[in-house]
Design a protein around this motif. Structure first.
Motif, PDB file in Angstrom:
ATOM      1  N   CYS A 248      -3.866 -63.797  22.065  1.00 37.56           N
ATOM      2  CA  CYS A 248      -4.342 -62.593  21.788  1.00 37.56           C
ATOM      3  C   CYS A 248      -3.312 -61.519  22.144  1.00 37.56           C
TER       4      CYS A 248
ATOM      5  N   CYS B 221      -1.999 -58.685  19.494  1.00 38.31           N
ATOM      6  CA  CYS B 221      -2.720 -59.116  18.416  1.00 38.31           C
ATOM      7  C   CYS B 221      -2.804 -57.801  17.353  1.00 38.31           C
TER       8      CYS B 221
ATOM      9  N   VAL C 106      -4.245 -57.558  14.497  1.00 37.80           N
ATOM     10  CA  VAL C 106      -5.633 -57.307  13.831  1.00 37.80           C
ATOM     11  C   VAL C 106      -6.599 -56.349  15.006  1.00 37.80           C
ATOM     12  N   PHE C 107      -6.487 -56.747  16.137  1.00 35.76           N
ATOM     13  CA  PHE C 107      -7.221 -56.243  17.349  1.00 35.76           C
ATOM     14  C   PHE C 107      -6.631 -54.678  17.380  1.00 35.76           C
TER      15      PHE C 107
ATOM     16  N   LYS D 174      -9.051 -51.447  16.631  1.00 33.47           N
ATOM     17  CA  LYS D 174      -9.073 -50.576  17.695  1.00 33.47           C
ATOM     18  C   LYS D 174      -8.733 -49.224  17.095  1.00 33.47           C
TER      19      LYS D 174
ATOM     20  N   ALA E 263     -13.298 -53.504  17.552  1.00 32.32           N
ATOM     21  CA  ALA E 263     -12.578 -54.501  17.581  1.00 32.32           C
ATOM     22  C   ALA E 263     -12.737 -55.774  18.722  1.00 32.32           C
ATOM     23  N   HIS E 264     -13.184 -55.394  19.714  1.00 27.21           N
ATOM     24  CA  HIS E 264     -13.767 -56.563  20.735  1.00 27.21           C
ATOM     25  C   HIS E 264     -14.808 -57.438  19.926  1.00 27.21           C
TER      26      HIS E 264
ATOM     27  N   CYS F 243     -13.032 -59.668  17.283  1.00 27.78           N
ATOM     28  CA  CYS F 243     -12.262 -60.892  18.120  1.00 27.78           C
ATOM     29  C   CYS F 243     -13.380 -61.957  18.430  1.00 27.78           C
ATOM     30  N   ILE F 244     -14.354 -61.455  19.252  1.00 29.54           N
ATOM     31  CA  ILE F 244     -15.242 -62.582  19.895  1.00 29.54           C
ATOM     32  C   ILE F 244     -16.056 -63.351  18.636  1.00 29.54           C
TER      33      ILE F 244
ATOM     34  N   HIS G 234     -15.694 -63.374  15.092  1.00 29.14           N
ATOM     35  CA  HIS G 234     -15.164 -63.641  13.965  1.00 29.14           C
ATOM     36  C   HIS G 234     -13.625 -64.226  13.763  1.00 29.14           C
ATOM     37  N   CYS G 235     -12.845 -63.926  14.938  1.00 30.29           N
ATOM     38  CA  CYS G 235     -11.610 -64.447  14.972  1.00 30.29           C
ATOM     39  C   CYS G 235     -11.587 -65.948  15.733  1.00 30.29           C
TER      40      CYS G 235
ATOM     41  N   GLY H 121     -10.891 -66.187  19.255  1.00 29.28           N
ATOM     42  CA  GLY H 121     -11.926 -65.552  20.261  1.00 29.28           C
ATOM     43  C   GLY H 121     -12.976 -66.510  20.135  1.00 29.28           C
TER      44      GLY H 121
END
Length: 69
Positions: free
Chosen positions: A29, A32, A34-35, A39, A47-48, A51-52, A54-55, A58
């Motif tokens: 991560c 990253c 994407v993050f 963001k 963004a957070h 990540c938690i 859908h990624c 995460g």
């Protein structure tokens, strides 16, 4: 008494393995794209959350964290 010590050692080994797995996932991560993109475009909270929830990394982190509890 000896069984308790052996059980504690087994739990410690399992916990250490889970913590090492989390460490490896967090290295993925780090930086990253994407993050960073989300963001910048939609904010840190979005963004957070992305990540938690859908990624794949995460979701794996969340699953491993549940095993630790």
């Amino acid at each position: 008494m000896m069984k308790k010590i052996m059980l504690d050692e087994a739990i410690d080994k399992e916990r250490k393995a889970l913590l090492e797995e989390i460490d490896e996932l967090l290295k993925i991560c780090d930086g990253c794209f994407v993050f960073q993109f989300f963001k910048k475009e939609k904010g840190r909270r979005f963004a957070h959350s992305f990540c938690i929830n859908h990624c794949t990394v995460g979701m794996k982190l969340k699953e491993t964290g549940r095993k630790l509890s």
